[in-house]
Design a protein around this motif. Structure first.
Motif, mmCIF file in Angstrom:
data_model
loop_
_atom_site.group_PDB
_atom_site.id
_atom_site.type_symbol
_atom_site.label_atom_id
_atom_site.label_comp_id
_atom_site.label_asym_id
_atom_site.label_seq_id
_atom_site.Cartn_x
_atom_site.Cartn_y
_atom_site.Cartn_z
ATOM 1 N N LYS A 133 0.936 -1.125 0.065
ATOM 2 C CA LYS A 133 -0.006 -0.117 0.170
ATOM 3 C C LYS A 133 1.060 1.188 0.189
ATOM 4 C CE LYS A 133 -3.705 2.228 2.647
ATOM 5 N NZ LYS A 133 -4.592 2.064 3.767
ATOM 6 N N ASN A 134 0.920 1.988 -0.940
ATOM 7 C CA ASN A 134 1.569 3.175 -1.196
ATOM 8 C C ASN A 134 0.912 4.355 -0.911
ATOM 9 O OD1 ASN A 134 3.826 1.734 -2.197
ATOM 10 N ND2 ASN A 134 2.999 1.818 -4.086
ATOM 11 N N ASP A 135 1.586 5.733 -0.428
ATOM 12 C CA ASP A 135 0.819 6.865 -0.456
ATOM 13 C C ASP A 135 0.817 7.630 -1.447
ATOM 14 O OD1 ASP A 135 3.368 7.768 -0.765
ATOM 15 O OD2 ASP A 135 3.879 8.623 1.225
ATOM 16 N N ALA A 136 0.075 8.830 -1.743
ATOM 17 C CA ALA A 136 -0.158 9.533 -2.786
ATOM 18 C C ALA A 136 1.305 9.763 -3.744
ATOM 19 C CB ALA A 136 -0.813 10.652 -2.723
ATOM 20 N N ALA A 137 2.462 9.719 -2.997
ATOM 21 C CA ALA A 137 3.499 9.882 -3.520
ATOM 22 C C ALA A 137 4.284 8.759 -3.938
ATOM 23 C CB ALA A 137 4.469 10.744 -2.806
ATOM 24 N N GLY A 138 3.735 7.618 -3.983
ATOM 25 C CA GLY A 138 4.154 6.322 -4.339
ATOM 26 C C GLY A 138 5.160 5.843 -3.236
ATOM 27 N N ASN A 139 5.157 6.204 -2.154
ATOM 28 C CA ASN A 139 5.876 5.587 -0.979
ATOM 29 C C ASN A 139 5.376 4.594 -0.215
ATOM 30 O OD1 ASN A 139 8.301 7.598 -1.592
ATOM 31 N ND2 ASN A 139 6.764 8.942 -0.545
ATOM 32 N N PRO A 140 5.998 3.391 -0.082
ATOM 33 C CA PRO A 140 5.292 2.368 0.663
ATOM 34 C C PRO A 140 4.734 2.630 2.216
ATOM 35 C CG PRO A 140 7.534 1.732 -0.073
ATOM 36 C CD PRO A 140 7.272 3.038 -0.343
ATOM 37 N N GLN A 141 3.648 2.388 2.440
ATOM 38 C CA GLN A 141 3.244 2.718 3.926
ATOM 39 C C GLN A 141 3.172 1.206 4.495
ATOM 40 O OE1 GLN A 141 -0.392 5.276 3.188
ATOM 41 N NE2 GLN A 141 0.698 6.642 4.139
#
Length: 175
Positions: free
Chosen positions: A56-64
């Protein structure tokens, strides 16, 4: 005639190997999660291990948040000490975080459910300089000749906010 013999030969081979081919567990990943291929290791092939992972990534594409389901074939007659396996996995997680400068505290291993199976579970809270930064849960279960481990970890806020999605995945697994 030759075509008929080929068809029969293929049918016989499929029947012979039907017991050898292992069905993969079915995972209904939540909408918006990215399914990632998990590289197959030589040791995984020898041990008949399969892995499935989603992020699951945030809006910027960073893994959360990352979830991974591992299925391992267990030899007939082999007795698996599920609590011992989970303890070793928990120790490994704690050592890995400690090497990276984090502190971790894990709750007591307790009974849980993984799909239709009775399971054992533990959750670790990972801190840095006293601040809760990550959480990781390990869930392990046995079913006849297979062992399953569901692992999920993520940033503290994303982990907390994703509990409904995590529970939906756990309950929808077809093992």
């Amino acid at each position: 005639m030759i075509e008929s013999l080929r068809t029969q030969a293929v049918a016989v081979l499929l029947l012979m190997f039907a017991g050898v081919v292992q069905a993969q567990p079915e995972v209904a990943w939540p909408e918006g999660w990215t399914v990632e291929p998990v590289p197959v290791q030589e040791a995984d092939q020898a041990a008949q291990v399969s892995r499935q992972r989603a992020v699951k990534n945030d809006a910027a594409g960073n893994p959360q948040l990352v979830m991974e389901l591992t299925m391992t074939q267990v030899e007939r007659g082999h007795v698996v000490n599920l609590q011992g396996v989970l303890l070793e996995m928990r120790k490994s997680v704690q050592k890995d975080f400690a090497r990276s400068g984090y502190q971790s505290v894990c709750n007591k291993i307790h009974a849980a459910q993984l799909s239709r199976l009775d399971a054992l579970e533990t959750t670790c809270t990972i801190t840095q300089n006293g601040r809760h930064v990550l959480s990781q849960t390990l869930v392990a279960a046995l079913d006849e000749d297979k062992a399953y481990v569901l692992s999920y970890a993520g940033q503290a806020a994303a982990y907390a906010d994703s509990q409904d999605q995590i529970l939906a995945v756990r309950n929808s697994l077809k093992l």
